[in-house]
Design a protein around this motif. Structure first.
Motif, short mmCIF file in Angstrom:
data_model
loop_
_atom_site.label_atom_id
_atom_site.label_comp_id
_atom_site.label_asym_id
_atom_site.label_seq_id
_atom_site.Cartn_x
_atom_site.Cartn_y
_atom_site.Cartn_z
N TYR A 1 0.84 -1.28 0.03
CA TYR A 1 0.00 0.02 0.16
C TYR A 1 1.06 1.24 -0.07
O TYR A 1 0.33 2.29 0.14
CB TYR A 1 -1.03 0.17 1.22
CG TYR A 1 -1.84 -1.14 1.17
CD1 TYR A 1 -2.78 -1.40 0.01
CD2 TYR A 1 -2.03 -2.21 1.95
CE1 TYR A 1 -3.73 -2.52 -0.12
CE2 TYR A 1 -2.94 -3.16 2.11
CZ TYR A 1 -3.63 -3.40 0.93
OH TYR A 1 -4.28 -4.53 0.76
N ILE B 1 -8.30 1.57 2.81
CA ILE B 1 -8.16 0.79 1.38
C ILE B 1 -9.52 0.77 0.50
O ILE B 1 -10.48 0.47 1.05
CB ILE B 1 -7.73 -0.67 1.48
CG1 ILE B 1 -6.56 -0.74 2.64
CG2 ILE B 1 -7.54 -1.28 0.20
CD1 ILE B 1 -5.33 -0.13 2.28
N THR C 1 -4.60 2.64 -1.02
CA THR C 1 -4.74 3.48 0.20
C THR C 1 -5.20 4.78 -0.17
O THR C 1 -4.51 5.50 -1.01
CB THR C 1 -3.07 3.59 0.89
OG1 THR C 1 -2.65 2.45 0.93
CG2 THR C 1 -3.34 4.42 2.08
#
Length: 132
Positions: A96, A108, A113
């Motif tokens: 991420y 998420i 992210t």
């Protein structure tokens, strides 16, 4: 019942509330991140990275748990004990593209992210902006 009460509550409390669904899922392996990525196309997913040895992390988790009021249809919350599952924490940082911090939350969405916060910036009310 809050997360900490679930952990430290009396046996009678536990039996009385055994029909209540927990509001978080425990994240324990890297393969679960694939399922999280897939689910994040349907709704936001919150990852809470927690250090069980850190009083700041414990305080942030308690405060987050008390304020978290979203249903499973709005978003899912995964709790990671990063001391016991360090490899999962490391994979989260890489996958991420976030610098590891603890405590830390990530939101998420669509496999990426879209929000992160750590330490005293963790605030469950901030998550309202991500509910569709």
């Amino acid at each position: 019942m809050s997360f900490l009460n679930k952990l430290f509550g009396t046996p009678s409390q536990e039996n009385q509330e055994s029909n209540i669904e927990p509001k978080f899922y425990t994240l324990t392996n890297i393969e679960e991140l694939n399922a999280i990525d897939t689910a994040s196309f349907e709704k936001p997913i919150v990852l809470f990275k927690h250090s069980t040895r850190c009083s700041i992390s414990r305080f942030a988790l308690k405060r987050f748990d008390e304020a978290y009021s979203f249903t499973d249809s709005e978003m899912d919350w995964y709790l990671l004990d990063l001391l016991n599952y360090r490899e999962v924490s490391n994979e989260i940082a890489v996958r991420y593209n976030v610098m590891h911090q603890s405590p830390q939350i990530l939101v998420i969405r669509n496999g990426k992210t879209i929000y992160s916060a750590s330490h005293d910036a963790i605030d469950a009310t901030e998550l309202k902006q991500f509910v569709l």
